[in-house]
Design a protein around this motif. Structure first.
Motif, PDB file in Angstrom:
ATOM      1  N   PRO A  11       0.811  -1.221   0.000  1.00  0.00           N
ATOM      2  CA  PRO A  11       0.000   0.000   0.000  1.00  0.00           C
ATOM      3  C   PRO A  11       0.842   1.267   0.000  1.00  0.00           C
ATOM      4  O   PRO A  11       1.970   1.280   0.493  1.00  0.00           O
ATOM      5  CB  PRO A  11      -0.801  -0.132   1.298  1.00  0.00           C
ATOM      6  N   TRP A  12       0.244   2.354  -0.553  1.00  0.00           N
ATOM      7  CA  TRP A  12       0.829   3.678  -0.488  1.00  0.00           C
ATOM      8  C   TRP A  12       0.010   4.492   0.510  1.00  0.00           C
ATOM      9  O   TRP A  12      -1.217   4.527   0.447  1.00  0.00           O
ATOM     10  CB  TRP A  12       0.777   4.379  -1.844  1.00  0.00           C
ATOM     11  N   VAL A  13       0.690   5.139   1.395  1.00  0.00           N
ATOM     12  CA  VAL A  13       0.019   5.970   2.392  1.00  0.00           C
ATOM     13  C   VAL A  13      -0.116   7.390   1.848  1.00  0.00           C
ATOM     14  O   VAL A  13       0.831   7.939   1.280  1.00  0.00           O
ATOM     15  CB  VAL A  13       0.803   5.975   3.715  1.00  0.00           C
ATOM     16  N   TRP A  14      -1.303   7.981   2.026  1.00  0.00           N
ATOM     17  CA  TRP A  14      -1.520   9.360   1.588  1.00  0.00           C
ATOM     18  C   TRP A  14      -2.052  10.190   2.753  1.00  0.00           C
ATOM     19  O   TRP A  14      -2.595   9.649   3.718  1.00  0.00           O
ATOM     20  CB  TRP A  14      -2.503   9.440   0.409  1.00  0.00           C
ATOM     21  N   ASP A  15      -1.873  11.488   2.677  1.00  0.00           N
ATOM     22  CA  ASP A  15      -2.514  12.388   3.637  1.00  0.00           C
ATOM     23  C   ASP A  15      -2.723  13.749   2.995  1.00  0.00           C
ATOM     24  O   ASP A  15      -2.058  14.107   2.024  1.00  0.00           O
ATOM     25  CB  ASP A  15      -1.692  12.509   4.923  1.00  0.00           C
ATOM     26  N   PHE A  16      -3.682  14.491   3.524  1.00  0.00           N
ATOM     27  CA  PHE A  16      -3.963  15.865   3.116  1.00  0.00           C
ATOM     28  C   PHE A  16      -3.983  16.752   4.356  1.00  0.00           C
ATOM     29  O   PHE A  16      -4.365  16.314   5.447  1.00  0.00           O
ATOM     30  CB  PHE A  16      -5.305  15.978   2.390  1.00  0.00           C
ATOM     31  N   GLY A  17      -3.614  18.020   4.162  1.00  0.00           N
ATOM     32  CA  GLY A  17      -3.490  18.945   5.282  1.00  0.00           C
ATOM     33  C   GLY A  17      -4.797  19.593   5.680  1.00  0.00           C
ATOM     34  O   GLY A  17      -4.900  20.829   5.743  1.00  0.00           O
ATOM     35  N   THR A  41      -6.139  14.507   7.434  1.00  0.00           N
ATOM     36  CA  THR A  41      -6.790  13.296   6.954  1.00  0.00           C
ATOM     37  C   THR A  41      -5.780  12.398   6.249  1.00  0.00           C
ATOM     38  O   THR A  41      -4.963  12.870   5.453  1.00  0.00           O
ATOM     39  CB  THR A  41      -7.911  13.660   5.972  1.00  0.00           C
ATOM     40  N   TYR A  42      -5.844  11.085   6.534  1.00  0.00           N
ATOM     41  CA  TYR A  42      -4.902  10.160   5.911  1.00  0.00           C
ATOM     42  C   TYR A  42      -5.595   8.834   5.597  1.00  0.00           C
ATOM     43  O   TYR A  42      -6.683   8.530   6.085  1.00  0.00           O
ATOM     44  CB  TYR A  42      -3.690   9.923   6.815  1.00  0.00           C
ATOM     45  N   GLY A  43      -4.942   8.047   4.747  1.00  0.00           N
ATOM     46  CA  GLY A  43      -5.467   6.731   4.356  1.00  0.00           C
ATOM     47  C   GLY A  43      -4.445   6.010   3.504  1.00  0.00           C
ATOM     48  O   GLY A  43      -3.254   6.347   3.520  1.00  0.00           O
ATOM     49  N   ALA A  44      -4.876   5.023   2.730  1.00  0.00           N
ATOM     50  CA  ALA A  44      -3.950   4.224   1.931  1.00  0.00           C
ATOM     51  C   ALA A  44      -4.595   3.821   0.613  1.00  0.00           C
ATOM     52  O   ALA A  44      -5.815   3.615   0.536  1.00  0.00           O
ATOM     53  CB  ALA A  44      -3.511   2.980   2.699  1.00  0.00           C
ATOM     54  N   LEU A  45      -3.778   3.741  -0.444  1.00  0.00           N
ATOM     55  CA  LEU A  45      -4.180   3.153  -1.717  1.00  0.00           C
ATOM     56  C   LEU A  45      -3.585   1.748  -1.785  1.00  0.00           C
ATOM     57  O   LEU A  45      -2.395   1.567  -1.534  1.00  0.00           O
ATOM     58  CB  LEU A  45      -3.669   3.991  -2.894  1.00  0.00           C
ATOM     59  N   ARG A  46      -4.422   0.764  -2.141  1.00  0.00           N
ATOM     60  CA  ARG A  46      -3.980  -0.635  -2.112  1.00  0.00           C
ATOM     61  C   ARG A  46      -3.981  -1.302  -3.478  1.00  0.00           C
ATOM     62  O   ARG A  46      -3.557  -2.458  -3.597  1.00  0.00           O
ATOM     63  CB  ARG A  46      -4.850  -1.425  -1.139  1.00  0.00           C
ATOM     64  N   GLY A  47      -4.442  -0.590  -4.512  1.00  0.00           N
ATOM     65  CA  GLY A  47      -4.477  -1.175  -5.848  1.00  0.00           C
ATOM     66  C   GLY A  47      -4.372  -0.112  -6.919  1.00  0.00           C
ATOM     67  O   GLY A  47      -4.655   1.075  -6.687  1.00  0.00           O
ATOM     68  N   ALA A  48      -3.976  -0.525  -8.133  1.00  0.00           N
ATOM     69  CA  ALA A  48      -3.729   0.418  -9.228  1.00  0.00           C
ATOM     70  C   ALA A  48      -4.995   1.100  -9.715  1.00  0.00           C
ATOM     71  O   ALA A  48      -4.929   2.162 -10.338  1.00  0.00           O
ATOM     72  CB  ALA A  48      -3.053  -0.308 -10.391  1.00  0.00           C
ATOM     73  N   THR A  49      -6.173   0.532  -9.433  1.00  0.00           N
ATOM     74  CA  THR A  49      -7.421   1.138  -9.904  1.00  0.00           C
ATOM     75  C   THR A  49      -8.042   2.062  -8.871  1.00  0.00           C
ATOM     76  O   THR A  49      -9.083   2.670  -9.135  1.00  0.00           O
ATOM     77  CB  THR A  49      -8.431   0.043 -10.282  1.00  0.00           C
ATOM     78  N   GLU A  50      -7.417   2.186  -7.705  1.00  0.00           N
ATOM     79  CA  GLU A  50      -7.968   3.054  -6.665  1.00  0.00           C
ATOM     80  C   GLU A  50      -7.490   4.493  -6.841  1.00  0.00           C
ATOM     81  O   GLU A  50      -6.524   4.762  -7.538  1.00  0.00           O
ATOM     82  CB  GLU A  50      -7.554   2.539  -5.279  1.00  0.00           C
ATOM     83  N   ALA A  51      -8.187   5.402  -6.172  1.00  0.00           N
ATOM     84  CA  ALA A  51      -7.818   6.811  -6.209  1.00  0.00           C
ATOM     85  C   ALA A  51      -8.348   7.491  -4.958  1.00  0.00           C
ATOM     86  O   ALA A  51      -9.278   7.008  -4.308  1.00  0.00           O
ATOM     87  CB  ALA A  51      -8.372   7.492  -7.454  1.00  0.00           C
ATOM     88  N   VAL A  52      -7.738   8.616  -4.633  1.00  0.00           N
ATOM     89  CA  VAL A  52      -8.253   9.492  -3.582  1.00  0.00           C
ATOM     90  C   VAL A  52      -8.221  10.907  -4.134  1.00  0.00           C
ATOM     91  O   VAL A  52      -7.282  11.310  -4.820  1.00  0.00           O
ATOM     92  CB  VAL A  52      -7.423   9.373  -2.284  1.00  0.00           C
ATOM     93  N   GLU A  69     -12.902  11.939  -1.376  1.00  0.00           N
ATOM     94  CA  GLU A  69     -13.535  10.718  -1.873  1.00  0.00           C
ATOM     95  C   GLU A  69     -12.459   9.680  -2.160  1.00  0.00           C
ATOM     96  O   GLU A  69     -11.379  10.018  -2.658  1.00  0.00           O
ATOM     97  CB  GLU A  69     -14.345  11.000  -3.138  1.00  0.00           C
ATOM     98  N   THR A  70     -12.745   8.423  -1.861  1.00  0.00           N
ATOM     99  CA  THR A  70     -11.810   7.329  -2.132  1.00  0.00           C
ATOM    100  C   THR A  70     -12.565   6.176  -2.787  1.00  0.00           C
ATOM    101  O   THR A  70     -13.793   6.089  -2.722  1.00  0.00           O
ATOM    102  CB  THR A  70     -11.159   6.818  -0.834  1.00  0.00           C
ATOM    103  N   TYR A 110     -15.441  10.008   1.922  1.00  0.00           N
ATOM    104  CA  TYR A 110     -14.527   9.539   2.953  1.00  0.00           C
ATOM    105  C   TYR A 110     -14.514  10.491   4.147  1.00  0.00           C
ATOM    106  O   TYR A 110     -14.550  10.071   5.294  1.00  0.00           O
ATOM    107  CB  TYR A 110     -13.127   9.415   2.353  1.00  0.00           C
ATOM    108  N   GLU A 111     -14.465  11.808   3.862  1.00  0.00           N
ATOM    109  CA  GLU A 111     -14.474  12.812   4.914  1.00  0.00           C
ATOM    110  C   GLU A 111     -14.865  14.146   4.290  1.00  0.00           C
ATOM    111  O   GLU A 111     -14.611  14.387   3.105  1.00  0.00           O
ATOM    112  CB  GLU A 111     -13.105  12.907   5.588  1.00  0.00           C
ATOM    113  N   ALA A 112     -15.483  15.020   5.075  1.00  0.00           N
ATOM    114  CA  ALA A 112     -15.903  16.330   4.563  1.00  0.00           C
ATOM    115  C   ALA A 112     -15.902  17.333   5.699  1.00  0.00           C
ATOM    116  O   ALA A 112     -15.901  16.980   6.876  1.00  0.00           O
ATOM    117  CB  ALA A 112     -17.301  16.232   3.941  1.00  0.00           C
ATOM    118  N   GLY A 113     -15.908  18.627   5.324  1.00  0.00           N
ATOM    119  CA  GLY A 113     -15.927  19.666   6.332  1.00  0.00           C
ATOM    120  C   GLY A 113     -16.130  21.031   5.723  1.00  0.00           C
ATOM    121  O   GLY A 113     -16.181  21.194   4.499  1.00  0.00           O
TER     122      GLY A 113
END
Length: 387
Positions: A239-245, A250-261, A278-279, A288-291
């Motif tokens: 997996p690739w770990v991602w985060d946004f400020g 907010t953070y999460g992970a991509l586990r496959g080539a067809t996924e996106a955030v 959105e993921t 996934y999360e909103a504000g």
């Protein structure tokens, strides 16, 4: 004023974001009085009475008597949170620099050119601008295949990149070793009877492993709706770990080539800013999360990393100090494509975006100089009156 006189000017460097900076790049533009300097080599930068490495270049604009009107001064500063340091720029007769720009560690940026590429340290750029990044190799190669560089979208939804540019000119405007600048200029055809001029400046400091790209596209007919910067990344096993400020980070992970955030944020004229993440499958993500935030608190940065490499990214589309009203999107796909997009609420005749991509080893030191939040808050320089 005689050019045979020694002069000096004080540069006040202020840290205003509350972050300790170590060897942080500083860029200053210093005006000179008429007749004060005719030889750009007769300059040096002092701190506490000692000369420090500084890259000092005269601009081409001269006073009518042929003397230098402006100096560009690039150097690295180490400074604590909220501190101010005073540097003295000396220039004129009797001033001779005596400090190596490469420093004791020999860490200056080397620049080399071929007919097709410009290599700066470990990063290689294509002179064509499309693809822009040919190679970024710190531990392993970080650039893959895909959309790469500046992209604009017209009102009909058609995308245009520099592969169709006309009158393209690429030149090294700062050749290091402390700071390098590469300027791309030309025109982008939008339709059969309309093209827009663009200017893109790519910058790299010797003290940080980032690439800064500032793109400006003039659109007097207001036919363009979006500006973007895209990079195809080559990362290791998932997996690739991602985060946004976000305010909650907010953070999460991509586990496959067809996924996106994807992070989408809409800055509104009413004074608020709505955001959502959105993921899921690319093009079919789920909430996934909103504000909601104050319109001045724009989400501007994030990270993507595997087990060995990390890429921090940051974006600035401010007009002065106020965020421009419109929609920002930051998308990371499992096939490696990173896209940072901005669409103003109304076509304004100008599209502007600054993007940082910083290549670091995990764990990323959030809050330190490797953080994109630091890159978005550069040190502030003020210049005293000449003496």
């Amino acid at each position: 004023m005689s050019a045979q006189t020694r002069h000096s000017v004080v540069l006040h460097v202020n840290e205003s974001a509350g972050i300790r900076r170590t060897a942080y790049p500083v860029n200053a533009r210093v005006p000179l009085p008429r007749g004060a300097l005719t030889d750009g080599a007769k300059t040096r930068l002092m701190l506490d009475g000692k000369e420090i490495p500084a890259q000092i270049l005269p601009e081409t604009m001269l006073w009518p008597d042929g003397s230098i009107q402006w100096l560009q001064v690039d150097f690295n500063a180490s400074i604590g949170p909220r501190e101010t340091a005073q540097y003295e720029l000396q220039y004129g007769e009797g001033v001779t620099p005596g400090v190596s720009l490469n420093g004791p560690g020999g860490n200056g940026l080397a620049v080399s050119e071929t007919a097709e590429t410009i290599t700066v340290g470990r990063v290689q750029f294509n002179k064509s601008g499309a693809p822009l990044l040919a190679s970024v190799k710190y531990r392993s190669e970080l650039i893959g295949k895909g959309v790469n560089g500046l992209v604009v979208t017209d009102a009909a939804g058609h995308e245009h990149d520099l592969s169709s540019a006309t009158d393209l000119k690429t030149e090294v405007v700062k050749s290091g070793p402390l700071y390098v600048g590469i300027r791309y200029t030309g025109r982008l055809p939008v339709d059969s009877g309309y093209s827009v001029p663009f200017r893109m400046l790519v910058e790299m400091p010797n003290s940080k492993a980032w690439v800064k790209v500032t793109a400006l596209v003039d659109d007097p007919a207001k036919k363009l709706r979006e500006i973007a910067f895209e990079t195809p990344l080559s990362l290791g096993p998932m997996p690739w770990v991602w985060d946004f400020g976000t305010e909650r980070w907010t953070y999460g992970a991509l586990r496959g080539a067809t996924e996106a955030v994807e992070l989408t944020q809409s800055v509104k004229a009413a004074g608020t800013s709505d955001w959502k993440i959105e993921t899921g499958p690319a093009g079919n993500g789920q909430a996934y999360e909103a504000g909601t935030m104050d319109r001045n608190k724009v989400i501007r940065w994030g990270h993507i990393q595997d087990g060995k490499e990390a890429i921090a990214f940051a974006v600035d589309v401010e007009d002065g100090r106020a965020p421009v009203i419109g929609t920002r999107r930051m998308t990371i796909r499992g096939d490696g494509q990173l896209a940072i997009r901005f669409a103003p609420l109304r076509a304004s005749g100008t599209l502007l975006m600054t993007v940082y991509e910083h290549y670091v080893a995990p764990p990323v030191q959030i809050g330190a100089a490797t953080s994109p939040s630091s890159a978005l808050s550069p040190l502030v320089v003020t210049v005293d009156a000449k003496k």
